[in-house]
Design a protein around this motif. Structure first.
Motif, PDB file in Angstrom:
ATOM      1  N   GLU A 284       0.824  -1.201   0.000  1.00  0.00           N
ATOM      2  CA  GLU A 284       0.000   0.000   0.000  1.00  0.00           C
ATOM      3  C   GLU A 284       0.864   1.260   0.000  1.00  0.00           C
ATOM      4  OE1 GLU A 284      -3.227   0.312  -0.298  1.00  0.00           O
ATOM      5  OE2 GLU A 284      -3.462  -1.864  -0.500  1.00  0.00           O
ATOM      6  N   GLU A 285       1.961   1.224   0.695  1.00  0.00           N
ATOM      7  CA  GLU A 285       2.809   2.416   0.795  1.00  0.00           C
ATOM      8  C   GLU A 285       3.523   2.708  -0.511  1.00  0.00           C
ATOM      9  OE1 GLU A 285       6.646   3.687   3.480  1.00  0.00           O
ATOM     10  OE2 GLU A 285       4.882   2.875   4.506  1.00  0.00           O
ATOM     11  N   TRP A 286       3.908   1.674  -1.250  1.00  0.00           N
ATOM     12  CA  TRP A 286       4.664   1.864  -2.479  1.00  0.00           C
ATOM     13  C   TRP A 286       3.798   1.880  -3.736  1.00  0.00           C
ATOM     14  CZ3 TRP A 286       9.545   3.440  -2.771  1.00  0.00           C
ATOM     15  CH2 TRP A 286      10.349   3.328  -1.629  1.00  0.00           C
ATOM     16  N   ALA A 313      11.876  -3.358  11.329  1.00  0.00           N
ATOM     17  CA  ALA A 313      13.071  -3.697  10.562  1.00  0.00           C
ATOM     18  C   ALA A 313      12.720  -4.497   9.313  1.00  0.00           C
ATOM     19  CB  ALA A 313      14.040  -4.488  11.445  1.00  0.00           C
ATOM     20  N   VAL A 314      11.770  -5.462   9.444  1.00  0.00           N
ATOM     21  CA  VAL A 314      11.341  -6.247   8.277  1.00  0.00           C
ATOM     22  C   VAL A 314      10.705  -5.337   7.252  1.00  0.00           C
ATOM     23  CG1 VAL A 314       9.794  -8.080   7.518  1.00  0.00           C
ATOM     24  CG2 VAL A 314      11.096  -8.357   9.631  1.00  0.00           C
ATOM     25  N   ALA A 315       9.864  -4.396   7.709  1.00  0.00           N
ATOM     26  CA  ALA A 315       9.247  -3.456   6.783  1.00  0.00           C
ATOM     27  C   ALA A 315      10.303  -2.636   6.062  1.00  0.00           C
ATOM     28  CB  ALA A 315       8.288  -2.540   7.546  1.00  0.00           C
ATOM     29  N   GLN A 316      11.372  -2.245   6.774  1.00  0.00           N
ATOM     30  CA  GLN A 316      12.417  -1.452   6.145  1.00  0.00           C
ATOM     31  C   GLN A 316      13.190  -2.278   5.124  1.00  0.00           C
ATOM     32  OE1 GLN A 316      12.525   1.696   6.647  1.00  0.00           O
ATOM     33  NE2 GLN A 316      14.217   2.035   5.228  1.00  0.00           N
ATOM     34  N   VAL A 317      13.415  -3.553   5.400  1.00  0.00           N
ATOM     35  CA  VAL A 317      14.098  -4.423   4.432  1.00  0.00           C
ATOM     36  C   VAL A 317      13.256  -4.556   3.163  1.00  0.00           C
ATOM     37  CG1 VAL A 317      14.944  -6.745   4.003  1.00  0.00           C
ATOM     38  CG2 VAL A 317      15.374  -5.670   6.209  1.00  0.00           C
ATOM     39  N   LEU A 318      11.952  -4.818   3.334  1.00  0.00           N
ATOM     40  CA  LEU A 318      11.080  -4.935   2.164  1.00  0.00           C
ATOM     41  C   LEU A 318      11.006  -3.617   1.412  1.00  0.00           C
ATOM     42  CD1 LEU A 318       8.146  -7.090   3.607  1.00  0.00           C
ATOM     43  CD2 LEU A 318      10.071  -7.840   2.197  1.00  0.00           C
ATOM     44  N   ALA A 319      10.984  -2.491   2.141  1.00  0.00           N
ATOM     45  CA  ALA A 319      10.950  -1.192   1.464  1.00  0.00           C
ATOM     46  C   ALA A 319      12.200  -0.994   0.619  1.00  0.00           C
ATOM     47  CB  ALA A 319      10.834  -0.086   2.511  1.00  0.00           C
ATOM     48  N   THR A 320      13.344  -1.428   1.129  1.00  0.00           N
ATOM     49  CA  THR A 320      14.590  -1.307   0.360  1.00  0.00           C
ATOM     50  C   THR A 320      14.539  -2.151  -0.910  1.00  0.00           C
ATOM     51  OG1 THR A 320      15.859  -0.890   2.376  1.00  0.00           O
ATOM     52  CG2 THR A 320      17.088  -1.638   0.460  1.00  0.00           C
ATOM     53  N   LEU A 321      14.035  -3.389  -0.792  1.00  0.00           N
ATOM     54  CA  LEU A 321      13.957  -4.267  -1.965  1.00  0.00           C
ATOM     55  C   LEU A 321      12.979  -3.719  -2.990  1.00  0.00           C
ATOM     56  CD1 LEU A 321      13.967  -7.763  -0.197  1.00  0.00           C
ATOM     57  CD2 LEU A 321      15.895  -6.535  -1.212  1.00  0.00           C
TER      58      LEU A 321
END
Length: 417
Positions: A284-286, A313-321
């Protein structure tokens, strides 16, 4: 300091020379005087013996005969009863050293020597002692200068090292000076330099990571706020504000996580959480960003997974990918969840050219980037994953498939087993 060391050394040497030099002069003066007195007495005894012998034998006694029996420069006066006094040598003037002896025939012998001879001997002795003292002082000066340099040069060097540390240059110098106390100080300064270097590296790494990790979420938050300012519908404003608050909470969690990792990368705060919820939130964010690029984000795979980790932290990893796929990839961004053993896996892929062969596994190294980016995103994402006991891997280069491996919740794993 060097001057103080030299002055203190010279003071000690001068005191020692003064104490022992004066004592030596007194002893030598007395020794020379006693020796001169004994020599005069020896001459007097010898003359008395010779006169007695010649009187007993009826032999003649003359000044010529007796002259060779006394040391040169001395005066002798022989008084024989019934005869005129017999003198040998020139009588000295001034202070003299004298010895008078009497013989068995009533004769007397007086031997005199000038005290100036003793004074000259004492003077020569004093000159020798003074020369030795001067040599000792010179040697002391040289040794004091050498020792002062040996001690002051390391101290100056240590002061420069401390000044370098204070000015922000934490490189250890690894210099040793052969003086245990100074070497100990150098060890402490080198250890401090290494600690300061690690601290500075951690601080710079934190600043770089925070700058990189917060850039995109702050941009998304700014877009949300802009949408709020452009609408008059209270429902939309409420919905967008709720989403923005959620983003702020995640940003706070990311900052806290970065601070924790900067202090101790092994420190984790993993808890069981709903993996689907985190994946859904990231989609939803992206989605607005993907739509602006004319691309789509889709999800597939096993639903209802629960993993163990830090949700932020998991959300940040997925956001980076996802960000890497939108920035460097092409086509649809696909997110797939699956299970392998006792781990939950989230895969992110796209239809782009993928990771070039020359990068390979180096894509997770800091400053390594296939394009004009910082090269920090994947490195930070990997650190965040490993801090929770997970791992981030590149499963396939073309098309690119990045996979985040997380431990599954124990009860869920046991139920499926």
């Amino acid at each position: 300091m060097r001057r103080r060391l030299i002055n203190s050394t010279l003071a000690v040497v001068l005191v020692v020379i003064a104490v022992f030099g004066v004592s030596l002069v007194i002893v030598e003066t007395r020794t020379i005087e006693n020796s001169a007195q004994e020599s005069v007495e020896s001459d007097a005894v010898r003359l008395v013996s010779i006169v007695d012998t010649r009187l007993m034998g009826g032999e003649a006694i003359t000044a010529h005969i007796l002259r060779d029996q006394i040391a040169g420069g001395r005066y002798a006066r022989i008084q024989i009863p019934g005869r005129d006094p017999l003198e040998v040598g020139e009588r000295p003037s001034g202070n003299v050293i004298a010895s008078r002896k009497a013989g068995e025939r009533g004769e007397t012998v007086l031997v005199e020597a000038s005290r100036s001879t003793v004074s000259k001997e004492v003077g020569r002795t004093l000159l020798i002692i003074l020369a030795v003292a001067l040599l000792a002082v010179l040697a002391a000066v040289l040794l004091a200068v050498r020792q002062a340099r040996r001690l002051s040069a390391p101290l100056t060097d240590l002061a420069e090292t401390a000044e370098r540390l204070g000015s922000g240059d934490p490189r250890p110098r690894h210099r040793r000076y052969g003086v245990p106390e100074l070497d100990r100080v150098a060890d402490v300064l080198d250890a401090s330099a290494e600690r300061i270097a690690r601290m500075l590296t951690a601080e710079r790494r934190l600043a770089a990571d925070a700058s990189h990790q917060l850039r995109t979420p702050l941009t998304a938050l700014s877009m949300r706020l802009e949408e709020i300012t452009l609408t008059d519908d209270p429902e939309i404003v409420k919905e967008e504000a709720t989403i923005a608050l959620g983003q702020v909470e995640r940003l706070t969690d990311v900052v806290q996580r970065l601070l924790t990792n900067s202090r101790d990368p092994r420190t984790g705060s993993a808890v069981p959480f709903d993996l689907d919820e985190v994946v859904k939130q990231q989609i939803e964010e992206w989605r607005p960003a993907s739509r602006s690029e004319g691309r789509a984000i889709v999800r597939s795979g096993k639903p209802g997974l629960r993993a163990v980790g830090t949700p932020g932290a998991v959300a940040q990893v997925l956001a980076t990918l996802i960000e890497n796929s939108l920035m460097h990839g092409d086509g649809t961004v696909a997110i797939r969840t699956r299970v392998t053993g006792n781990q939950a896996v989230v895969e992110v892929t796209d239809e782009g050219p993928g990771v070039s062969p020359d990068l390979g596994a180096r894509v997770f190294e800091r400053t390594v980037s296939g394009r004009n980016s910082t090269g920090l995103g994947l490195a930070v994402a990997r650190d965040l994953a490993e801090a929770d006991g997970g791992r981030l891997e590149l499963l396939q280069q073309q098309p690119p498939i990045f996979a985040l491996f997380l431990s599954r919740e124990a009860e869920e794993s046991a139920g499926e087993g």
